[in-house]
Design a protein around this motif. Structure first.
Motif, PDB file in Angstrom:
ATOM      1  N   HIS A 182     -10.603  -6.390 -31.354  1.00  0.00           N
ATOM      2  CA  HIS A 182      -9.920  -6.103 -30.101  1.00  0.00           C
ATOM      3  C   HIS A 182     -10.526  -6.946 -28.989  1.00  0.00           C
ATOM      4  O   HIS A 182     -11.693  -7.341 -29.050  1.00  0.00           O
ATOM      5  CB  HIS A 182     -10.047  -4.624 -29.758  1.00  0.00           C
ATOM      6  CG  HIS A 182      -9.367  -3.714 -30.735  1.00  0.00           C
ATOM      7  ND1 HIS A 182      -8.002  -3.536 -30.758  1.00  0.00           N
ATOM      8  CD2 HIS A 182      -9.870  -2.938 -31.735  1.00  0.00           C
ATOM      9  CE1 HIS A 182      -7.688  -2.692 -31.717  1.00  0.00           C
ATOM     10  NE2 HIS A 182      -8.800  -2.314 -32.327  1.00  0.00           N
ATOM     11  N   SER A 183      -9.729  -7.196 -27.948  1.00  0.00           N
ATOM     12  CA  SER A 183     -10.196  -8.016 -26.833  1.00  0.00           C
ATOM     13  C   SER A 183      -9.781  -7.410 -25.506  1.00  0.00           C
ATOM     14  O   SER A 183      -8.749  -6.739 -25.406  1.00  0.00           O
ATOM     15  CB  SER A 183      -9.630  -9.441 -26.943  1.00  0.00           C
ATOM     16  OG  SER A 183      -8.216  -9.423 -26.806  1.00  0.00           O
ATOM     17  N   ASP A 221      -5.918  -6.784 -26.034  1.00  0.00           N
ATOM     18  CA  ASP A 221      -5.223  -7.354 -27.195  1.00  0.00           C
ATOM     19  C   ASP A 221      -3.940  -8.071 -26.787  1.00  0.00           C
ATOM     20  O   ASP A 221      -2.923  -8.018 -27.488  1.00  0.00           O
ATOM     21  CB  ASP A 221      -4.911  -6.277 -28.226  1.00  0.00           C
ATOM     22  CG  ASP A 221      -6.156  -5.693 -28.867  1.00  0.00           C
ATOM     23  OD1 ASP A 221      -7.252  -6.214 -28.594  1.00  0.00           O
ATOM     24  OD2 ASP A 221      -6.036  -4.715 -29.628  1.00  0.00           O
ATOM     25  N   PRO A 236      -1.210  -7.422 -35.010  1.00  0.00           N
ATOM     26  CA  PRO A 236      -1.557  -8.005 -33.713  1.00  0.00           C
ATOM     27  C   PRO A 236      -1.389  -9.531 -33.669  1.00  0.00           C
ATOM     28  O   PRO A 236      -0.926 -10.129 -34.634  1.00  0.00           O
ATOM     29  CB  PRO A 236      -3.018  -7.610 -33.520  1.00  0.00           C
ATOM     30  CG  PRO A 236      -3.541  -7.475 -34.914  1.00  0.00           C
ATOM     31  CD  PRO A 236      -2.401  -6.930 -35.719  1.00  0.00           C
ATOM     32  N   SER A 251      -9.850  -8.519 -38.225  1.00  0.00           N
ATOM     33  CA  SER A 251      -9.290  -8.212 -36.919  1.00  0.00           C
ATOM     34  C   SER A 251     -10.299  -7.572 -35.995  1.00  0.00           C
ATOM     35  O   SER A 251     -11.367  -7.129 -36.402  1.00  0.00           O
ATOM     36  CB  SER A 251      -8.092  -7.286 -37.098  1.00  0.00           C
ATOM     37  OG  SER A 251      -7.459  -7.054 -35.863  1.00  0.00           O
ATOM     38  N   GLU A 275     -14.752  -9.644 -26.685  1.00  0.00           N
ATOM     39  CA  GLU A 275     -14.110  -9.293 -27.948  1.00  0.00           C
ATOM     40  C   GLU A 275     -15.036  -8.398 -28.756  1.00  0.00           C
ATOM     41  O   GLU A 275     -16.261  -8.608 -28.770  1.00  0.00           O
ATOM     42  CB  GLU A 275     -13.769 -10.543 -28.753  1.00  0.00           C
ATOM     43  CG  GLU A 275     -12.681 -11.411 -28.134  1.00  0.00           C
ATOM     44  CD  GLU A 275     -12.303 -12.574 -29.027  1.00  0.00           C
ATOM     45  OE1 GLU A 275     -13.123 -12.938 -29.903  1.00  0.00           O
ATOM     46  OE2 GLU A 275     -11.202 -13.113 -28.864  1.00  0.00           O
ATOM     47  N   LEU A 298      -2.506   0.017 -30.326  1.00  0.00           N
ATOM     48  CA  LEU A 298      -3.391  -1.118 -30.570  1.00  0.00           C
ATOM     49  C   LEU A 298      -3.787  -1.262 -32.033  1.00  0.00           C
ATOM     50  O   LEU A 298      -4.084  -2.374 -32.481  1.00  0.00           O
ATOM     51  CB  LEU A 298      -4.647  -0.981 -29.704  1.00  0.00           C
ATOM     52  CG  LEU A 298      -4.424  -1.011 -28.193  1.00  0.00           C
ATOM     53  CD1 LEU A 298      -5.712  -0.700 -27.459  1.00  0.00           C
ATOM     54  CD2 LEU A 298      -3.866  -2.359 -27.757  1.00  0.00           C
TER      55      LEU A 298
END
Length: 330
Positions: A27-28, A53, A231, A25, A123, A201
């Motif tokens: 985050h974006s 995200d 997510p 995984s 990302e 998040l």
């Protein structure tokens, strides 16, 4: 779900297998800007929206001329931040108004309703690697895209040739500036937002999986419904006798009202070969790949990998005398 359905799950659990998970995984941070040639169709002349995200965090539009928080945890940012973002929104609004007119000129258009859009983002993965993208569209079609390695824009249509040449010129170097932003500023702000929204998040919600069969007009299908996960990133594939089945269509992940996500992946099968197929689910909430097969009845499994392990231990010690499952609504 009623008690009868719960009781049916006991033998089905042995069809749930685990393998090492391949999903990792991250985050974006993503932005979407839209400018139109004139107000109409329920759209402001300019608007921008930011996401972390897949969660909307802030928005700006030409009707309010203000950047405002959307995610509750973004309200923790100080007023100076929002004033600065409002000024950025006003500058972008003026720039995109020009972009619409330039695009109309490229297409030899003098009137009508037209839209100019851009989407870009970065990302940050759990292993520390980063990536980014930057792409423009006009009237719902591709226009320009950024080569993030070389820092240059390339046209996605003949009409965009002149724009690409100008943006890549030594005087402008728009591609170099976009590349720099994606690699530095975008990642920097993403880290900031992650820290502010850490509680939301970083949560992990494992998926529920439902496998069902459908017969229609002589065609037999197996549906693998995966839902209630967070997510958003998930990998769902079908295999036949352990070999992955190519899937040409886009796998569409849809949002749920509670902030989780869902996806359904369907495969056509021969009616007498359904037992040869298995649905494989990878998600960051799972320590292992979840593998579910069809057994001539619909069923749901939640945290099935934990239940499977518990049932297996009971059998190993030879103390299985029955299982009672308590019904509860969600």
């Amino acid at each position: 779900m009623d008690c009868a359905r719960h009781e049916m799950m006991v033998p089905v659990l042995f069809l749930v297998i685990l393998q090492a998970s391949t999903i990792y995984s991250g985050h974006s941070l993503q932005y979407y800007h839209t400018a139109v040639s004139a107000p109409g169709h329920g759209l402001p002349q300019y608007s921008s929206v930011g996401y972390v995200d897949g969660i909307q965090i802030k928005t700006y539009n030409s009707d309010t001329n203000r950047t405002v928080p959307v995610a509750q945890w973004m309200e923790r940012l100080e007023s100076d931040y929002w004033e600065g973002e409002t000024e950025n929104g006003k500058r972008a609004q003026a720039a995109y108004k020009i972009n619409v007119m330039v695009a109309m000129d490229r297409y030899n258009q003098t009137g009508g309703f037209h839209s100019f859009q851009v989407m870009y983002g970065c990302e940050l993965m759990d292993d520390g690697s980063t990536s980014g993208y930057w792409q423009y569209g006009y009237d719902g079609k591709d226009f320009l895209a950024l080569d993030t390695e070389r820092g240059v824009y390339y046209p996605l249509t003949d009409r965009a040739q002149r724009s690409a040449q100008r943006w890549n010129s030594p005087m402008v170097q728009a591609g170099e500036r976009a590349k720099y932003y994606l690699q530095t500023e975008c990642i920097k702000w993403l880290r900031e937002y992650i820290e502010f929204g850490k509680e939301e998040l970083d949560r992990r919600v494992p998926p529920e999986v439902k496998v069902s069969s459908q017969q229609s007009d002589g065609v037999s299908k197996l549906h693998c419904q995966v839902y209630g996960f967070y997510p958003r990133d998930v990998d769902v594939i079908w295999k036949r006798n352990g070999i992955e089945i190519p899937f040409d269509e886009t796998k569409q992940v849809l949002p749920n009202t509670d902030g989780t996500y869902q996806i359904t992946v369907t495969v056509e099968v021969l009616p007498d070969e359904r037992e040869k197929y298995s649905c494989h689910v990878d998600h960051s909430s799972l320590n292992e790949t979840l593998i579910v097969t069809w057994d001539n009845k619909e069923y749901i499994t939640r945290h099935s990998y934990l239940i499977f392990a518990a049932v297996s231990l009971v059998f190993l010690f030879g103390h299985v005398v029955g299982m009672k499952m308590k019904c509860s609504g969600e």
